[in-house]
Motif scaffolding. Structure first.
Motif, PDB file in Angstrom:
ATOM      1  N   ARG A   1      45.365  53.097  40.863  1.00 42.94           N
ATOM      2  CA  ARG A   1      46.664  52.696  41.449  1.00 42.94           C
ATOM      3  C   ARG A   1      47.851  53.239  40.653  1.00 42.94           C
ATOM      4  O   ARG A   1      48.813  52.511  40.382  1.00 42.94           O
ATOM      5  CB  ARG A   1      46.734  51.162  41.535  1.00 42.94           C
TER       6      ARG A   1
ATOM      7  N   ILE B   1      38.269  38.764  44.118  1.00 45.03           N
ATOM      8  CA  ILE B   1      39.135  38.484  42.965  1.00 45.03           C
ATOM      9  C   ILE B   1      39.326  36.964  42.858  1.00 45.03           C
ATOM     10  O   ILE B   1      38.934  36.211  43.761  1.00 45.03           O
ATOM     11  CB  ILE B   1      40.476  39.252  43.093  1.00 45.03           C
TER      12      ILE B   1
ATOM     13  N   ASN C   1      48.684  45.154  46.356  1.00 43.38           N
ATOM     14  CA  ASN C   1      48.513  45.361  44.907  1.00 43.38           C
ATOM     15  C   ASN C   1      49.746  45.061  44.059  1.00 43.38           C
ATOM     16  O   ASN C   1      49.640  44.996  42.828  1.00 43.38           O
ATOM     17  CB  ASN C   1      47.998  46.784  44.659  1.00 43.38           C
TER      18      ASN C   1
ATOM     19  N   ASP D   1      37.784  41.002  50.669  1.00 38.54           N
ATOM     20  CA  ASP D   1      38.883  41.094  49.703  1.00 38.54           C
ATOM     21  C   ASP D   1      40.295  40.916  50.272  1.00 38.54           C
ATOM     22  O   ASP D   1      40.527  40.869  51.467  1.00 38.54           O
ATOM     23  CB  ASP D   1      38.758  42.367  48.873  1.00 38.54           C
ATOM     24  N   TYR D   2      41.214  40.874  49.284  1.00 37.31           N
ATOM     25  CA  TYR D   2      42.574  40.386  49.511  1.00 37.31           C
ATOM     26  C   TYR D   2      43.421  41.275  50.402  1.00 37.31           C
ATOM     27  O   TYR D   2      44.481  40.854  50.845  1.00 37.31           O
ATOM     28  CB  TYR D   2      43.276  40.203  48.152  1.00 37.31           C
ATOM     29  N   HIS D   3      42.967  42.499  50.659  1.00 41.64           N
ATOM     30  CA  HIS D   3      43.757  43.368  51.545  1.00 41.64           C
ATOM     31  C   HIS D   3      43.691  42.870  52.986  1.00 41.64           C
ATOM     32  O   HIS D   3      44.572  43.178  53.790  1.00 41.64           O
ATOM     33  CB  HIS D   3      43.213  44.796  51.539  1.00 41.64           C
TER      34      HIS D   3
ATOM     35  N   ARG E   1      38.311  49.997  35.218  1.00 45.86           N
ATOM     36  CA  ARG E   1      39.464  50.655  35.839  1.00 45.86           C
ATOM     37  C   ARG E   1      40.641  50.371  34.917  1.00 45.86           C
ATOM     38  O   ARG E   1      40.703  49.303  34.295  1.00 45.86           O
ATOM     39  CB  ARG E   1      39.772  50.042  37.210  1.00 45.86           C
TER      40      ARG E   1
ATOM     41  N   GLY F   1      34.424  47.086  41.767  1.00 48.16           N
ATOM     42  CA  GLY F   1      33.270  46.230  41.965  1.00 48.16           C
ATOM     43  C   GLY F   1      32.896  46.047  43.430  1.00 48.16           C
ATOM     44  O   GLY F   1      31.723  45.863  43.756  1.00 48.16           O
TER      45      GLY F   1
ATOM     46  N   TRP G   1      47.733  40.982  44.133  1.00 46.99           N
ATOM     47  CA  TRP G   1      46.904  41.238  42.928  1.00 46.99           C
ATOM     48  C   TRP G   1      47.422  40.451  41.715  1.00 46.99           C
ATOM     49  O   TRP G   1      46.657  39.684  41.111  1.00 46.99           O
ATOM     50  CB  TRP G   1      46.815  42.742  42.650  1.00 46.99           C
TER      51      TRP G   1
ATOM     52  N   ARG H   1      38.648  49.531  50.773  1.00 45.72           N
ATOM     53  CA  ARG H   1      37.968  50.652  50.099  1.00 45.72           C
ATOM     54  C   ARG H   1      36.542  50.732  50.623  1.00 45.72           C
ATOM     55  O   ARG H   1      35.839  49.716  50.665  1.00 45.72           O
ATOM     56  CB  ARG H   1      37.985  50.402  48.593  1.00 45.72           C
TER      57      ARG H   1
HETATM   58  O1  F6P Z   1      37.876  43.445  43.896  1.00 43.81           O
HETATM   59  C1  F6P Z   1      37.907  44.566  43.107  1.00 43.81           C
HETATM   60  C2  F6P Z   1      38.749  45.654  43.682  1.00 43.81           C
HETATM   61  O2  F6P Z   1      40.037  45.220  43.662  1.00 43.81           O
HETATM   62  C3  F6P Z   1      38.413  46.061  45.097  1.00 43.81           C
HETATM   63  O3  F6P Z   1      38.970  45.297  46.091  1.00 43.81           O
HETATM   64  C4  F6P Z   1      38.934  47.425  45.090  1.00 43.81           C
HETATM   65  O4  F6P Z   1      38.345  48.214  46.082  1.00 43.81           O
HETATM   66  C5  F6P Z   1      38.576  47.918  43.724  1.00 43.81           C
HETATM   67  O5  F6P Z   1      38.733  46.808  42.902  1.00 43.81           O
HETATM   68  C6  F6P Z   1      39.303  49.140  43.247  1.00 43.81           C
HETATM   69  O6  F6P Z   1      40.661  49.174  43.593  1.00 43.81           O
HETATM   70  P1  F6P Z   1      41.264  50.173  44.650  1.00 43.81           P
HETATM   71  O7  F6P Z   1      40.551  49.988  45.929  1.00 43.81           O
HETATM   72  O8  F6P Z   1      42.701  49.785  44.704  1.00 43.81           O
HETATM   73  O9  F6P Z   1      41.052  51.550  44.091  1.00 43.81           O
END
Ligand code: F6P
Ligand code: ADP
Length: 468
Positions: free
Chosen positions: A302, A156, A82, A131-133, A264, A22, A86, A10
């Protein structure tokens, strides 16, 4: 000074208001006033996506973004990232869904990111992956010949080794962290889990300073708790107190106390427990009926994933039930808003709220907790009620700590917060605010980049032997 290249799925594109998350909030604050490159997903799904990127420049930062095609969006983003990682990382082992083709799509998406990013890199760039992606991104870059200093930060939580081992491809995936020069986490607990995993599952030697001896390099590790720009948040909230939206909110309360939650809409945030706890407060302490309003702002997130739609339906059901039971003709106990707001509007709402209710079941850090505290009027601050399972609890121990699994305990904490005398509120707030101001976004960025720059060079020989 070396250029910092941020890579995240993101991206906080300029002029985009939809920053519910965040990562974007933290990285945006950390990059303010600096130059650099921010590379990642455009947020668009296009088929075919192609191996090209779009470039935008604003405030000294180059934003380079790529689209995802339908299959990558489904299998990489919604699927393995996710739907598998996640829930695993948020200790929700029963929710994990695993499919080998999604794990493959995740690898392929990382390889594609690496392929498009590689030509954009200059030799002495510091590359900071988030991040985890993007866990295997460094390995993909190294395969293409990258010799950059590459660091990884996990926003996370990282669960203990026995939970990580549930993942069928855990060794393949997590061993790729050893292609980074530095791996950073939100808390000491997450860092310890990583080191224990490297020792146990990967059989690697971990030095007393936390350096993991990998097959090709030494990987430093440590905790780098993410922060906010507290001064900017405080200014925004002070201005926000006079905004028309804030005034309308305050007028609509007709003198009642306000409890606020902003998240969220994610099952990790514990929103159902939170609604139930507020209902318990009203049921067990009737003196609060008609005297307190709970405003929950939950931005959709999501929504293509079934679990997220279920969480939304559950909240609608609970809000209806609690309001149906307790509402009066001139008072609605829960105001549940399924939408996002701009940071300035939120800051005004935070300042108007007597209690900030932040009760995730598990959270890497939780920046909302920090934003709520920084938004308060120092002379008459509100009270933060915080889950011990948010990373922020490691720093913010002067909040009222309430376990979200203990519904009566959260109701008790709300009661206590609503009654807390001004002197105790000011004393607690001063301690919380000092921590938040000290450990801000700038410090987070500087500490991580300094540690990355200082990380040891690759080993001159292959350190293939596992630890004894
Ligand atoms: O670490 C928090 C987080 O999971 C980010 O990696 C992510 O960008 C954000 O929340 C929001 O989620 P998404 O990118 O899936 O909209
Ligand atoms: P996460 O990264 O899991 O979403 P954080 O609490 O760390 O959780 O960060 C959330 C960020 O997104 C914060 O900056 C917060 O202000 C913002 N945010 C959360 N919910 C909303 C919302 N409903 N509207 C606008 N911004 C939101």
């Amino acid at each position: 000074m070396k250029r910092v290249v941020v890579v995240s799925n993101r991206v906080g594109l300029p002029n985009s208001a939809d920053s519910a998350g965040g990562l974007v909030t933290g990285v945006r604050a950390a990059m303010r006033g600096r130059s650099g490159l921010w590379f990642g997903w455009s947020g668009k799904v296009a088929t075919p996506a192609g191996d090209t990127h779009e470039l935008v420049r604003a405030d000294g930062i180059d934003y380079a973004t790529v689209d995802l095609d339908d299959a990558a969006h489904r299998d990489f983003y919604l699927g393995f990232a996710n739907g598998t990682l996640w829930p695993l990382c948020h200790f929700r082992l029963g929710l994990i869904e695993y499919a080998r083709e999604q794990a493959d799509a995740y690898e392929a998406a990382n390889e594609r990111f690496a392929r498009i990013l590689m030509p954009l890199l200059r030799p002495d760039d510091l590359v900071w992956v988030h991040d985890y992606h993007l866990i295997p991104l460094a390995r993909a870059l190294r395969r293409l010949g990258s010799r950059h200093r590459i660091g990884f930060f996990l926003h996370i939580p990282l669960p203990p080794p026995r939970a990580l081992a549930i993942l069928p491809n855990h060794r393949e995936l997590f061993s790729s962290l050893l292609d980074y020069d530095l791996v950073g986490f939100q808390t000491d607990e997450d860092t310890d889990a990583f080191r224990a995993y490297c020792r146990g599952a990967l059989g690697r030697l971990v030095r007393p300073d936390g350096t993991v001896m990998g097959p090709h390099r030494r990987t430093a590790s440590g905790a780098f708790p993410i922060g906010i720009d507290a001064a900017a948040q405080q200014r925004m909230a002070a201005d926000g107190a006079n905004r028309a939206t804030t005034r309308r909110l305050v007028d609509s309360l007709a003198g009642r106390r306000l409890i606020i939650g902003v998240d969220r809409l994610d099952y990790s945030k514990g929103l159902a427990n939170r609604f139930t706890a507020f209902g318990r407060l009203l049921a067990t302490r009737p003196q609060w009926r008609s005297r307190v309003t709970f405003l929950q702002i939950a931005a959709p997130s999501r929504i293509e994933i079934g679990r997220y739609r279920e969480a939304r339906r559950e909240l609608e059901r609970l809000a209806g039930k609690i309001n149906g039971r307790h509402a009066e003709f001139d008072w609605q106990p829960i105001r549940y808003l399924n939408r996002g707001y701009r940071p300035a509007a939120l800051a005004g709402f935070f300042r108007a709220a007597h209690v900030g209710l932040v009760t995730p079941l598990r959270d890497g850090m939780n920046l909302v907790a920090k934003e709520y505290v920084a938004s308060q009027d120092p002379a008459d601050p509100g009270v933060l009620v915080l889950s011990p399972f948010a990373g922020a609890a490691a720093e913010l121990d002067r909040a009222l700590i309430a376990n979200p699994f203990d519904i009566d305990g959260v109701a008790d904490a709300l009661h206590r917060a609503l009654l807390m005398p001004a002197e105790e509120r000011r004393e607690r707030w001063a301690a919380l605010h000092a921590t938040i101001a000290r450990n801000g976004a700038e410090r987070w960025q500087e500490a991580f980049i300094a540690a990355l720059d200082a990380a040891a060079a690759p080993l001159p020989f292959a350190f293939a032997a596992a630890a004894p």
